[in-house]
Design an enzyme around this catalytic site. Structure first.
Site, PDB file in Angstrom:
ATOM      1  N   ALA A   1       3.203  -8.030   1.857  1.00 16.92           N
ATOM      2  CA  ALA A   1       4.044  -7.261   1.313  1.00 16.92           C
ATOM      3  C   ALA A   1       5.299  -7.036   2.180  1.00 16.92           C
ATOM      4  O   ALA A   1       4.933  -7.963   3.539  1.00 16.92           O
ATOM      5  CB  ALA A   1       4.147  -5.840   0.844  1.00 16.92           C
TER       6      ALA A   1
ATOM      7  N   VAL B   1       8.877  -5.190   3.457  1.00 20.70           N
ATOM      8  CA  VAL B   1       9.886  -4.307   3.047  1.00 20.70           C
ATOM      9  C   VAL B   1      11.675  -4.347   3.617  1.00 20.70           C
ATOM     10  O   VAL B   1      11.626  -5.219   4.484  1.00 20.70           O
ATOM     11  CB  VAL B   1       9.224  -2.998   4.131  1.00 20.70           C
ATOM     12  CG1 VAL B   1       9.946  -1.693   4.010  1.00 20.70           C
ATOM     13  CG2 VAL B   1       8.026  -3.122   4.276  1.00 20.70           C
TER      14      VAL B   1
ATOM     15  N   ASN C   1       0.693   1.006  12.917  1.00 23.12           N
ATOM     16  CA  ASN C   1       1.332   2.302  11.243  1.00 23.12           C
ATOM     17  C   ASN C   1       1.499   3.428  11.579  1.00 23.12           C
ATOM     18  O   ASN C   1       0.996   4.466  10.600  1.00 23.12           O
ATOM     19  CB  ASN C   1      -0.061   1.949  10.150  1.00 23.12           C
ATOM     20  CG  ASN C   1      -0.429   0.328   9.473  1.00 23.12           C
ATOM     21  OD1 ASN C   1       1.146  -0.566   9.582  1.00 23.12           O
ATOM     22  ND2 ASN C   1      -1.514  -0.294   9.069  1.00 23.12           N
TER      23      ASN C   1
ATOM     24  N   LYS D   1       1.796  -9.727   6.411  1.00 23.35           N
ATOM     25  CA  LYS D   1       1.237 -10.034   4.887  1.00 23.35           C
ATOM     26  C   LYS D   1       0.565  -9.680   4.260  1.00 23.35           C
ATOM     27  O   LYS D   1       1.318 -10.782   2.958  1.00 23.35           O
ATOM     28  CB  LYS D   1      -0.175 -10.257   5.820  1.00 23.35           C
ATOM     29  CG  LYS D   1      -0.297 -10.115   7.301  1.00 23.35           C
ATOM     30  CD  LYS D   1      -1.716 -10.576   7.623  1.00 23.35           C
ATOM     31  CE  LYS D   1      -2.462  -8.516   7.816  1.00 23.35           C
ATOM     32  NZ  LYS D   1      -1.906  -8.273   8.757  1.00 23.35           N
TER      33      LYS D   1
ATOM     34  N   ASP E   1       2.191   2.800   5.577  1.00 18.76           N
ATOM     35  CA  ASP E   1       0.800   1.780   5.404  1.00 18.76           C
ATOM     36  C   ASP E   1      -0.484   2.111   4.847  1.00 18.76           C
ATOM     37  O   ASP E   1      -1.180   1.576   5.331  1.00 18.76           O
ATOM     38  CB  ASP E   1       0.819   0.731   6.560  1.00 18.76           C
ATOM     39  CG  ASP E   1       0.098  -0.609   6.131  1.00 18.76           C
ATOM     40  OD1 ASP E   1       0.258  -1.146   4.586  1.00 18.76           O
ATOM     41  OD2 ASP E   1      -0.118  -1.546   6.620  1.00 18.76           O
TER      42      ASP E   1
ATOM     43  N   ASP F   1      -6.802   1.889   8.282  1.00 19.55           N
ATOM     44  CA  ASP F   1      -5.943   1.229   8.918  1.00 19.55           C
ATOM     45  C   ASP F   1      -5.368   1.510   9.862  1.00 19.55           C
ATOM     46  O   ASP F   1      -3.884   1.105  10.176  1.00 19.55           O
ATOM     47  CB  ASP F   1      -5.521   0.004   8.038  1.00 19.55           C
ATOM     48  CG  ASP F   1      -4.874  -2.302   8.588  1.00 19.55           C
ATOM     49  OD1 ASP F   1      -5.605  -1.940   9.933  1.00 19.55           O
ATOM     50  OD2 ASP F   1      -3.963  -2.340   8.392  1.00 19.55           O
TER      51      ASP F   1
ATOM     52  N   LYS G   1       9.273  -1.181  -0.432  1.00 17.56           N
ATOM     53  CA  LYS G   1       7.922  -2.085  -0.541  1.00 17.56           C
ATOM     54  C   LYS G   1       7.914  -2.993  -1.581  1.00 17.56           C
ATOM     55  O   LYS G   1       7.191  -1.881  -2.140  1.00 17.56           O
ATOM     56  CB  LYS G   1       6.656  -1.027   0.957  1.00 17.56           C
ATOM     57  CG  LYS G   1       5.538  -2.127   0.903  1.00 17.56           C
ATOM     58  CD  LYS G   1       4.469  -1.013   1.910  1.00 17.56           C
ATOM     59  CE  LYS G   1       3.215  -2.081   2.603  1.00 17.56           C
ATOM     60  NZ  LYS G   1       2.422  -1.102   3.194  1.00 17.56           N
TER      61      LYS G   1
HETATM   62  N1  LIG Z   1       9.790   4.352   5.216  1.00 24.56           N
HETATM   63  C1  LIG Z   1       9.760   3.577   5.509  1.00 24.56           C
HETATM   64  N2  LIG Z   1      11.146   3.708   6.259  1.00 24.56           N
HETATM   65  C2  LIG Z   1      11.199   2.716   7.729  1.00 24.56           C
HETATM   66  N3  LIG Z   1      10.552   1.672   7.549  1.00 24.56           N
HETATM   67  C3  LIG Z   1       9.138   1.683   6.949  1.00 24.56           C
HETATM   68  C4  LIG Z   1       8.591   2.327   5.843  1.00 24.56           C
HETATM   69  N4  LIG Z   1       8.010   1.694   5.541  1.00 24.56           N
HETATM   70  C5  LIG Z   1       7.502   0.868   5.981  1.00 24.56           C
HETATM   71  N5  LIG Z   1       8.738   0.686   7.660  1.00 24.56           N
HETATM   72  C6  LIG Z   1       8.133  -1.346   8.382  1.00 24.56           C
HETATM   73  O1  LIG Z   1       8.177  -2.010   7.355  1.00 24.56           O
HETATM   74  C7  LIG Z   1       6.740  -2.303   8.216  1.00 24.56           C
HETATM   75  C8  LIG Z   1       5.533  -2.500   7.567  1.00 24.56           C
HETATM   76  O2  LIG Z   1       5.439  -1.904   6.940  1.00 24.56           O
HETATM   77  P1  LIG Z   1       3.850  -1.520   6.392  1.00 24.56           P
HETATM   78  O3  LIG Z   1       3.313  -0.499   5.572  1.00 24.56           O
HETATM   79  O4  LIG Z   1       3.594  -1.197   7.741  1.00 24.56           O
HETATM   80  O5  LIG Z   1       3.089  -3.249   5.121  1.00 24.56           O
HETATM   81  P2  LIG Z   1       2.384  -4.114   5.751  1.00 24.56           P
HETATM   82  O6  LIG Z   1       1.795  -3.279   7.542  1.00 24.56           O
HETATM   83  O7  LIG Z   1       1.233  -4.091   5.157  1.00 24.56           O
HETATM   84  O8  LIG Z   1       3.147  -5.060   5.585  1.00 24.56           O
HETATM   85  C9  LIG Z   1       6.262  -1.186   9.298  1.00 24.56           C
HETATM   86  O9  LIG Z   1       6.217  -1.502  10.154  1.00 24.56           O
HETATM   87  C10 LIG Z   1       7.946  -1.126   9.337  1.00 24.56           C
HETATM   88  O10 LIG Z   1       8.163  -1.244  10.715  1.00 24.56           O
HETATM   89 MG   LIG Z   2       1.700  -1.978   8.573  1.00 17.72          MG
END
Ligand SMILES: Nc1ncnc2c1ncn2[C@@H]1O[C@H](COP(=O)(O)OP(=O)(O)O)[C@@H](O)[C@H]1O
Ligand SMILES: [Mg+2]
Length: 263
Positions: free
Chosen positions: A49, A51, A198, A47, A210, A193, A69
């Site tokens: 960001a 990754v 997460n 939503k 997250d 959250d 991210k």
């Molecule tokens: N350090 C990490 N290593 C591997 N996968 C990651 C990592 N950080 C995030 N991800 C992947 O990216 C997804 C989104 O990251 P997240 O930090 O939860 O952001 P958001 O939910 O706000 O989009 C995670 O559910 C995971 O699948």
């Molecule tokens: Mg997340």
């Protein structure tokens, strides 16, 4: 005019000029200025960001995978919750706070940058406190580069929500969740959250991710409500996997005692 691509310059590591993660910097972090960053693709779009997977290495040397991210200054996202999460934090510059309230382009950039910085700060503090979080390698603007949680071939660790553990495995993962939440509580934080979405599970090890909305249990008047909701979310998932001991009021009491004990 030459396009950037036409120049055919290698994409040098963005380490130089970025804000670096906490000391001691783990030895797998590539810090050489001549290292090259190679984009390997999108891991997950979210939503607020996206990754991406990035490989950073010195030419002909061993490298490391990073999760980049990148926050987007989007029109609508979780930031309708800004007010509740930001209580207890200060935005000093009134021109900036007005821009954020009006959601101008400039304000949205600032907000996104603020969330990136908030997540970097939280990860840094929690990594130093010994919490199971990805090591925050660097911050630059709207981009955080994190330790990649996954396999060397670039396969990311699954979220807990995608896992179907046996009862014994679930029990162990719940213990790890509680221990992780205890480290946060002792440091004065709730995730804010937390859910099975997460938390990543890599080779049996649970990692919390997250954290832009991390909540200060002392400064935020709604801190305990956020902590309570985290407990409900986590326990509900484990209860649905058949774990009778995942009781949220018990976990909440345990974490509050942990937090108060640290004050
Ligand atoms: N350090 C990490 N290593 C591997 N996968 C990651 C990592 N950080 C995030 N991800 C992947 O990216 C997804 C989104 O990251 P997240 O930090 O939860 O952001 P958001 O939910 O706000 O989009 C995670 O559910 C995971 O699948
Ligand atoms: Mg997340």
């Amino acid at each position: 005019m030459l396009e950037h691509d036409d120049l055919d310059l290698p994409n040098y590591s963005s380490w130089d000029g970025a804000t670096h993660g906490p000391e001691p910097v783990p030895d797998w972090v590539v810090t050489e200025f001549r290292a090259i960053d190679t984009e390997l693709g999108l891991l997950k779009t979210g939503k607020e960001a996206d990754v991406h997977l990035v490989h950073r290495a010195v030419p002909d040397g061993l490298g490391t995978l990073l999760a980049a991210k990148r926050y987007r200054p989007a029109e609508r996202r979780m930031f309708h919750r800004d007010a509740a999460y930001q209580e207890g934090r200060r935005v000093r510059r009134s021109r900036e706070s007005r821009a954020m309230t009006r959601r101008t382009e400039f304000g949205r950039e600032l907000l996104a940058g603020q969330w990136a910085a908030a997540e970097f700060g939280a990860l840094s503090a929690l990594w130093q406190a010994g919490a199971p979080v990805p090591y925050p390698v660097q911050l630059s603007g709207l981009e955080l580069m994190l330790e990649f949680i996954g396999d060397p071939d670039g396969t990311a660790a699954p979220r807990l929500a995608q896992c179907r553990p046996s009862l014994a495995e679930a029990s162990d993962l719940f213990d790890q969740s509680r221990d992780a939440m205890r480290v946060l509580a002792r440091a004065g934080y709730a995730h804010g959250d937390l859910s099975a979405y997460n938390m990543l599970v890599h080779k049996g090890r649970l990692v919390l991710i997250d954290l832009p909305q991390v909540v200060d249990l002392v400064a935020n008047p709604q801190g305990q409500e956020f902590l309570h909701r985290d407990c409900v979310n986590v326990c509900r998932w484990f209860t649905a996997r058949g774990l009778a001991t995942a009781e949220y009021e018990h976990l909440f009491g345990d974490l509050m005692a942990e937090a108060v004990g640290a004050w």
